[in-house]
Design a protein around this motif. Structure first.
Motif, PDB file in Angstrom:
ATOM      1  N   GLY A  45       0.831  -1.211   0.000  1.00 41.95           N
ATOM      2  CA  GLY A  45       0.000   0.000   0.000  1.00 41.95           C
ATOM      3  C   GLY A  45       0.861   1.255   0.000  1.00 41.95           C
ATOM      4  O   GLY A  45       2.095   1.179   0.003  1.00 41.95           O
ATOM      5  N   PRO A  46       0.226   2.447   0.042  1.00 38.66           N
ATOM      6  CA  PRO A  46       0.948   3.722   0.001  1.00 38.66           C
ATOM      7  C   PRO A  46       1.947   3.876   1.153  1.00 38.66           C
ATOM      8  O   PRO A  46       2.991   4.487   1.012  1.00 38.66           O
ATOM      9  N   SER A  47       1.637   3.239   2.322  1.00 35.57           N
ATOM     10  CA  SER A  47       2.581   3.352   3.454  1.00 35.57           C
ATOM     11  C   SER A  47       3.713   2.346   3.341  1.00 35.57           C
ATOM     12  O   SER A  47       4.600   2.301   4.185  1.00 35.57           O
ATOM     13  N   GLU A  73      -0.503  -5.351   1.386  1.00 33.58           N
ATOM     14  CA  GLU A  73      -1.961  -5.249   1.166  1.00 33.58           C
ATOM     15  C   GLU A  73      -2.531  -6.500   0.519  1.00 33.58           C
ATOM     16  O   GLU A  73      -3.734  -6.671   0.448  1.00 33.58           O
TER      17      GLU A  73
END
Ligand code: FAD
Ligand code: PYC
Length: 416
Positions: A213-215, A219
């Motif tokens: 994911g973006p962090s 995911e």
């Protein structure tokens, strides 16, 4: 297991096995799991079982690219022992050995666990010094190990020739609690136990990508049966661990080599224990079917081919025939290879990775079968708590950066 009488088994066999139930379901993958395990070997299936049984995490999938137990779990020579040198390793492998001692009962599955003793031969003064150091270290750590004279080694294993051979036996270390187990049964027992607790075992499902994911946290995964979401991903893929971790940008300090074994035609029970010799690159035991199970050293070259060079098992057979001249006339039935994941200090990596939600259990190299229940038990704990159990805390990936190595090259007992 449903109890069957011998007669009902015979009747079912003659009728084409009607009435036999599959031991685990064959579900389609769901779109989301609380935890996903990549790799349906003993370690992966065991991890799923302990996640469900001990941590109440039951929405779990084991993704296996081929059939369960078809990797190293079904290809090894089944030797079990815990006589490693350092206290950290003794704690890890003896945790596993203690679990083996009650595992058939815990799973209600006959794993054919047999503590027939593992004899490790010394052929040189250097071998003797190293082996005796192991004996002392093990006893200090509360792990059984004892030193035998050549005559005592011969008495324990009568087929062993101790003198007038190219590799005279100068003594041997004996771990009486060591032995063997039926490797397929370990995969099947854990699979049945995990399935009964709600775990989905999904065969023919190869993981081809890891989604972050973006962090930067996990995911989900891409697989040959579609994408699956999860925030907790455990990779237990032996020789292919580096390939899978690279999908998330993590580089593992592993080299993958073929390791070969072979079996003879079956004979009546003649071989009472397990014998290993690191110096001459050979180890041997007898299966309950009667076949002599013989293993060799690793190939000299890295590879993912699941087969190795012919001169490697030939060398092992030459050595076996020197040590046990009575086997010279036996014919060999078949030979195979598995891909082992060798770490720089010959100790495993069990823990978190730099990617949140991604855990790895690998680097067992030539010696992870013996660790199966302990490894699975500790890895499940690590995934459930997002931190290592005290027993696997020293076995981090970071140790290769920090220099806190656990050098077990001598205890690995297989030349590599
Ligand atoms: P595996 O059983 O190999 O399971 C990993 C699984 O991951 C495989 O089934 C594979 O198909 C799957 N996989 C890989 N990539 C993917 C993907 N992309 N997607 C989905 N699934 C994937 N150890 C001992 O302690 N004693 C011994 O006597 C001994 N002898 C050995 C002899 C030989 C010839 C070999 C090859 C090994 C031996 N070992 C021994 C080592 C031991 O077999 C392994 O350390 C142990 O079985 C590893 O178990 P595992 O469950 O981690 O791996
Ligand atoms: O680790 O004991 C071991 C082993 C034996 C054969 C291959 N590995």
């Amino acid at each position: 297991m449903t109890p069957f009488s011998a007669l009902s088994l015979l009747r079912m066999g003659l009728r084409g096995q009607r009435g036999w139930q599959p031991q685990w379901r064959s579900p389609d993958p769901k779109s989301y799991y609380d935890a996903i395990i990549v790799g349906g070997g003993g370690h992966g299936l065991g991890t799923a079982y302990y996640l469900a049984r001990e941590h109440g995490i039951t929405n779990v999938a084991v993704l296996e690219k081929s059939w369960i137990g078809g990797g190293n779990t079904g290809r090894n020579t089944t030797i079990i022992r815990s006589n490693y040198l350092f206290a950290e390793s003794a704690a890890l492998y003896d945790h596993a050995l203690k679990l083996w001692e009650g595992l058939s009962q815990a799973l209600n599955y006959n794993l054919m666990f047999s503590q027939r003793g593992v004899l490790m031969l010394a052929h040189t003064v250097h071998d003797m010094q190293v082996s005796q150091r192991h004996v002392h270290a093990n006893r200090a750590a509360g792990v059984d190990n004892e030193w035998l004279s050549p005559a005592e080694a011969h008495a324990f294993c009568p087929p062993l020739k101790i003198d007038d051979i190219r590799y005279p036996v100068l003594g041997a270390a004996l771990q009486r609690r060591g032995g063997t187990a039926r490797h397929d049964a370990v995969a099947w027992g854990y699979a049945r136990g995990a399935d009964a607790l709600g775990v989905d075992i999904i065969e023919n499902c190869e993981v081809t990508g890891i989604r972050l994911g973006p962090s930067g946290a996990v995911e989900g995964v891409d697989t040959t049966r579609g994408p699956i979401r999860t925030q907790r991903l455990g990779v237990v893929a032996a020789g292919h661990s580096s390939v899978i971790l690279r999908m998330a940008g993590v580089r593992l300090p592993l080299e993958s080599y073929p390791l070969q074994a072979l079996v003879s035609e079956p004979v009546k029970p003649v071989f009472p224990c397990v014998v290993m010799s690191n110096t001459i690159h050979a180890y041997i035991s007898q299966s309950d079917k009667g076949e002599l199970v013989i293993g060799a050293g690793t190939d000299a070259y890295t590879s993912y081919t699941q087969r190795g060079a012919l001169h490697i098992p030939s060398h092992a057979l030459e050595a076996i025939c020197e040590l046990f001249p009575m086997f010279r006339r036996l014919r060999m039935l078949r030979n195979w290879g598995g891909i082992v994941d060798v770490s720089p200090d010959r100790s495993p990596i069990i823990g978190r990775t730099p990617v949140p939600g991604l855990y790895v259990n690998c680097g067992w190299g030539t010696g992870g079968f013996k660790a199966t229940p302990g490894s699975a038990h500790l890895f499940a704990w690590t995934m459930a708590h997002d931190e290592p159990h005290p027993i696997n805390a020293p076995f981090t990936l970071e140790r290769f950066r920090d220099g806190t190595l656990i050098d077990e090259a001598a205890a690995a007992a297989v030349a590599h």
